[in-house]
Design an enzyme around this catalytic site. Sequence first.
Site, PDB file in Angstrom:
ATOM      1  N   ARG A 106     -49.090 -58.194  -4.261  1.00  0.00           N
ATOM      2  CA  ARG A 106     -48.380 -57.379  -3.336  1.00  0.00           C
ATOM      3  C   ARG A 106     -46.855 -56.983  -3.829  1.00  0.00           C
ATOM      4  O   ARG A 106     -46.043 -57.497  -4.765  1.00  0.00           O
ATOM      5  CB  ARG A 106     -47.985 -58.359  -2.287  1.00  0.00           C
ATOM      6  CG  ARG A 106     -49.066 -58.859  -1.129  1.00  0.00           C
ATOM      7  CD  ARG A 106     -48.399 -59.760  -0.355  1.00  0.00           C
ATOM      8  NE  ARG A 106     -49.609 -59.915   0.992  1.00  0.00           N
ATOM      9  CZ  ARG A 106     -50.434 -61.014   0.660  1.00  0.00           C
ATOM     10  NH1 ARG A 106     -50.296 -61.755  -0.057  1.00  0.00           N
ATOM     11  NH2 ARG A 106     -51.264 -61.010   1.809  1.00  0.00           N
ATOM     12  N   HIS A 140     -22.744 -26.799  21.746  1.00  0.00           N
ATOM     13  CA  HIS A 140     -22.062 -27.085  23.100  1.00  0.00           C
ATOM     14  C   HIS A 140     -22.744 -28.078  23.793  1.00  0.00           C
ATOM     15  O   HIS A 140     -22.235 -28.977  24.270  1.00  0.00           O
ATOM     16  CB  HIS A 140     -21.628 -25.779  23.579  1.00  0.00           C
ATOM     17  CG  HIS A 140     -20.782 -26.008  24.844  1.00  0.00           C
ATOM     18  ND1 HIS A 140     -21.346 -26.252  26.105  1.00  0.00           N
ATOM     19  CD2 HIS A 140     -19.330 -26.169  24.998  1.00  0.00           C
ATOM     20  CE1 HIS A 140     -20.219 -26.295  26.896  1.00  0.00           C
ATOM     21  NE2 HIS A 140     -19.154 -26.296  26.276  1.00  0.00           N
ATOM     22  N   CYS A 164      -8.345 -39.890  18.408  1.00  0.00           N
ATOM     23  CA  CYS A 164      -8.826 -39.433  19.548  1.00  0.00           C
ATOM     24  C   CYS A 164     -10.073 -38.477  19.397  1.00  0.00           C
ATOM     25  O   CYS A 164     -10.451 -37.640  20.223  1.00  0.00           O
ATOM     26  CB  CYS A 164      -8.007 -38.814  20.661  1.00  0.00           C
ATOM     27  SG  CYS A 164      -6.923 -37.512  20.121  1.00  0.00           S
ATOM     28  N   GLY A 190     -44.363 -46.830   2.548  1.00  0.00           N
ATOM     29  CA  GLY A 190     -44.820 -45.938   1.333  1.00  0.00           C
ATOM     30  C   GLY A 190     -45.020 -46.714   0.117  1.00  0.00           C
ATOM     31  O   GLY A 190     -45.597 -46.458  -0.877  1.00  0.00           O
ATOM     32  N   LYS A 246     -39.819 -60.474  -0.071  1.00  0.00           N
ATOM     33  CA  LYS A 246     -41.025 -61.485  -0.004  1.00  0.00           C
ATOM     34  C   LYS A 246     -40.850 -62.311  -0.936  1.00  0.00           C
ATOM     35  O   LYS A 246     -41.249 -63.570  -0.384  1.00  0.00           O
ATOM     36  CB  LYS A 246     -42.236 -60.390  -0.095  1.00  0.00           C
ATOM     37  CG  LYS A 246     -43.556 -61.023   0.537  1.00  0.00           C
ATOM     38  CD  LYS A 246     -44.608 -59.854   0.486  1.00  0.00           C
ATOM     39  CE  LYS A 246     -44.363 -58.807   1.390  1.00  0.00           C
ATOM     40  NZ  LYS A 246     -45.253 -57.655   1.174  1.00  0.00           N
ATOM     41  N   MET A 287     -46.396 -49.962  -2.356  1.00  0.00           N
ATOM     42  CA  MET A 287     -48.047 -50.048  -2.298  1.00  0.00           C
ATOM     43  C   MET A 287     -48.526 -51.154  -1.325  1.00  0.00           C
ATOM     44  O   MET A 287     -47.818 -52.249  -1.137  1.00  0.00           O
ATOM     45  CB  MET A 287     -48.408 -50.520  -3.966  1.00  0.00           C
ATOM     46  CG  MET A 287     -49.463 -50.614  -4.122  1.00  0.00           C
ATOM     47  SD  MET A 287     -50.271 -51.395  -5.650  1.00  0.00           S
ATOM     48  CE  MET A 287     -50.599 -52.929  -5.099  1.00  0.00           C
ATOM     49  N   ARG A 312     -39.994 -63.667   7.397  1.00  0.00           N
ATOM     50  CA  ARG A 312     -38.881 -62.837   7.220  1.00  0.00           C
ATOM     51  C   ARG A 312     -38.072 -62.725   8.695  1.00  0.00           C
ATOM     52  O   ARG A 312     -38.508 -63.189   9.739  1.00  0.00           O
ATOM     53  CB  ARG A 312     -39.448 -61.608   6.746  1.00  0.00           C
ATOM     54  CG  ARG A 312     -40.421 -61.075   7.575  1.00  0.00           C
ATOM     55  CD  ARG A 312     -40.590 -59.552   7.128  1.00  0.00           C
ATOM     56  NE  ARG A 312     -42.050 -59.184   7.936  1.00  0.00           N
ATOM     57  CZ  ARG A 312     -42.590 -58.253   7.430  1.00  0.00           C
ATOM     58  NH1 ARG A 312     -42.323 -57.482   6.536  1.00  0.00           N
ATOM     59  NH2 ARG A 312     -43.708 -57.798   8.329  1.00  0.00           N
ATOM     60  N   SER A 343      -1.297 -39.338  17.982  1.00  0.00           N
ATOM     61  CA  SER A 343      -2.775 -39.523  18.274  1.00  0.00           C
ATOM     62  C   SER A 343      -3.394 -38.563  17.085  1.00  0.00           C
ATOM     63  O   SER A 343      -3.157 -37.219  17.014  1.00  0.00           O
ATOM     64  CB  SER A 343      -3.115 -39.111  19.534  1.00  0.00           C
ATOM     65  OG  SER A 343      -4.582 -39.378  19.620  1.00  0.00           O
ATOM     66  N   TYR A 365      -4.845 -48.010  18.317  1.00  0.00           N
ATOM     67  CA  TYR A 365      -6.105 -47.925  19.138  1.00  0.00           C
ATOM     68  C   TYR A 365      -7.149 -46.844  18.622  1.00  0.00           C
ATOM     69  O   TYR A 365      -6.673 -45.917  17.740  1.00  0.00           O
ATOM     70  CB  TYR A 365      -5.730 -47.843  20.631  1.00  0.00           C
ATOM     71  CG  TYR A 365      -4.901 -46.227  20.806  1.00  0.00           C
ATOM     72  CD1 TYR A 365      -5.780 -45.264  21.142  1.00  0.00           C
ATOM     73  CD2 TYR A 365      -3.678 -46.371  20.680  1.00  0.00           C
ATOM     74  CE1 TYR A 365      -4.961 -44.025  21.290  1.00  0.00           C
ATOM     75  CE2 TYR A 365      -3.065 -45.004  21.129  1.00  0.00           C
ATOM     76  CZ  TYR A 365      -3.807 -43.948  21.220  1.00  0.00           C
ATOM     77  OH  TYR A 365      -3.218 -42.828  21.501  1.00  0.00           O
TER      78      TYR A 365
END
Length: 937
Positions: free
Chosen positions: A139, A501, A886, A148, A69, A150, A383, A819, A906
């Site tokens: 502020r 699962h 993978c 939370g 701010k 102030m 902002r 892999s 990859y």
Amino acid sequence: MSKKSAPKKTSATKTPAKKTATQKTTVKKGTAAAGIKKSKLSTPNPPYFYFGGGKADGHAGMKDVLGGKGAGLAEMSKVGVPVPPGFTITTEVCTLFYENGMKIPDDIDNELSKAMGHIEKITGKKFGDPANPLLVSVRSGAKFSMPGMMDTVLNLGLNKETLEGFAKLSGDERFACDSYRRFVQMFGNVVLGIDKETFEEVIEAKKQARKIKHDSSLQVEDLNDIIKKYKHIIKKKTGEDFPDDPYQQLRMSRDAVFRSWNNPRAISYRKLNNIPGNLGTAVNVQAMVFGNMGNNSGTGVGFTRNPATGEKEFYGEYLLNAQGEDVVAGIRTPQPIKDLKNDMPVVFDQLRKITSQLEKHYRDVQDFEFTVENGKLYMLQTRTGKRTVQAALKIAVDMVKEKLITKEEALMRIEPSALDQLLHPRLDPAAKYEVIAKGLPASPGAASGVVYFTSEEAVEAATAGKGKKVILVRQETNPDDIEGMHASVGILTSRGGMTSHAAVVARGMGKCCVAGCEAARVRVDKKQLQIGKLIIKEGEVITLNGSTGEVIIGDVATIEPELSGEFAALMEWADEIRHLRVRTNADTPHDAIQARKYGAEGIGLCRTEHMFFSEERLPIVQEMILADSPEERMNALDKLLPFQKEDFKGIFEAMDGLPVTIRTLDPPLHEFLPEKGEIEKRIKELDKADEEYDEKLNRLKKTLLRIEELKEVNPMLGHRGCRLGVVYPEITEMQARAIIEAACEVNKAGKKAIPEIMIPLVGHVNELRNQREVVERIVNETKAKYNARKLTYSIGTMIEIPRAALTANEIATEAEFFSFGTNDLTQMSMGFSRDDAGKFLRYYVDKGILPKDPFISLDQEGVGQLVQMGTDRGRATKPDLKVGICGEHGGDPDSIAFCHKVGLNYVSCSPFRVPIARLAAAQATIMEKQKTSERDK
Ligand SMILES: [Mg+2]
């Protein structure tokens, strides 16, 4: 403007405050702490930074010191935006506050009146002056905004004396009294911690006594009486009189802001969002401007673009003759901001000009607050505007077109994992519905369908001409339910967590799933689902929202996902930039096609065992397992071959021209046999009069015996993976034959199959050598049979046992590709069984023992070393070794960045995560470039 009031630097400022215990659990603490240290050493630290009057000491880049701010106010003031004058007390003072025993050091405190002098000079008012009182707001403002912290205190500086002057100046005694009433209430609540309701009750009682409906009907004497009662409450609750001295009011509010940094809500928010606990908050003190000075005044909030859709339109609302909290509290209904053009045309034009200037300046959508006092516009805040994913995409792409930002910046502005929301059907936001229960949001997306309680019934209802949309409802699912899950549009379970699962498989399939819905009683025997008193029978309709965990009665309209114009554009830019290739984990042609739509460049893992669970195949698989001799086994395998071949053909056709990595059989065989109790039950139920009684009994007894034989103490480390193929080479032979025959047939038909055969769970090079010989023999036979000399194929292995990573140089002699199976590699490196770790992993993460669940995000320091080592050693033997990953980690943005760093070729992930991986891979490249250019500077 005085800046020479820097406090003596104490060595203590270099250590974080003691109270900020949460930092231990945050990942970034090291860098953050280092950042604070650095600024301490390299910059002078005035405790106060001034803004207003068209000038500012600070700027937008000082969020660490001024908070979001404060930095915003400084920057706005600097570029000539009209902001009410004020000053910011820095986050460093917050740190000092904690180190100094919850007290501001005297030298800084003594400078407070000098700081107020800055505001007094610009406004021409004086703090505490009965004739011409200056009122201020106080502020909080940390680097990251967090709930939370102030709340704001407004109208600070009012007392009995200044109230009179204020009433005279505003020419409205009632307004002055109400401002004082608001101030005492806010101060009592926010600074002194007294419940809001306590004060509200006083107002309510007064309104009832006076038989009036609205606060605005309260008269001066009513307000005075309310203020008296408020002060009485404060004295009773705190033992102290309400402070009359404006400076005492200011000091108490300032300290309350600093204290709020460590309130439980702020701490838990920081913990959840990995915000270091030692950053501290700043305090902003600013001259009050009044939006409630009559109809030539007002207040409002807005966005420079629509934060829900991303459309480039002026978006927001305002109220005439009101204070900011009236807009937020929803007591009066605000007007759409376009109406301001009629109410205050000059202000409207000025506001448009300033906000578009701000958007250009910050090169991003702005969320702003403004107040008009007697026709004069003040910007209170601006902002970066929060936005939905849809809006984020549109805004990023539009801004590139408007030449406001670069493609790379656009790519960096989208959180990869947030794309998940766009890739699944969603409930129509316009629809109305009734939520009957809530479970865990286990797999995102939404679906309506008829409920079925067994996998078989689900499959039957979904297929065979019925073609119903089915929701499979189970207590929990197991591998037998795969087909039922595949046939369903959504899965609901009453048990199990986010890694059960049902959850894991549903996510892989991209189906919505609500798991662990404890309120749901699933009665398979009665074919009904009971939630409270509500009973839902087989065939009745429910809707699941897997993104929220909601279970809804009846049908709800859904919106299908699509790669919209902006989405597709962004993906194209990602593809231009990224180095990592993105493949998919897919076991069926359907998944392969889906993944290709999302941009997959091949299949990185095709699990053959999922093909074994269907109704017609499972008995053949069991026949193979029960076989007494290799011949009998071959016989069963011969029957399986055509099925597997058809599956592979479908997948090769779908991936025409792209590589497909197929893993040979991996799970322990007992997974394909029924439970022991099930067989015992069947033996009991056998009819002695049956002609085939003896035969059936023998078969069941044999199955029982085999189940006993296959029983393992620890199946995860038992007879599975390549160990199956080593002992039963005929299984590997059949699979290799099915793969190569399928490839030859697909190629003959004019498409291009590129099979890569992957041997799982190798720990010693000899295991791979053994399996390689088997595969190569079959490949050569098959190639000869089809006269397919030119077939391209390769043989490689998974690196998922630590020993394989350690001896990767040897293993690479027998492999064309690696892999990394990071699920198993994590299990075996950390000694956590994935199926059992749920019991303690959450506790570990909550307590900060582990920063993250290592099965979701790769443990880079530990398991990551094995990935790095395996890659380096493998390539030392074979420089062109292709290396990929993978495990589930292949779709996790942080893990993808790591894969990029290590130099993998990859990543492979489930179809629905492919776009996420494409973006994450592009971001990894961009971040690397940024680091390199920073280093070169
Ligand atoms: Mg594995």
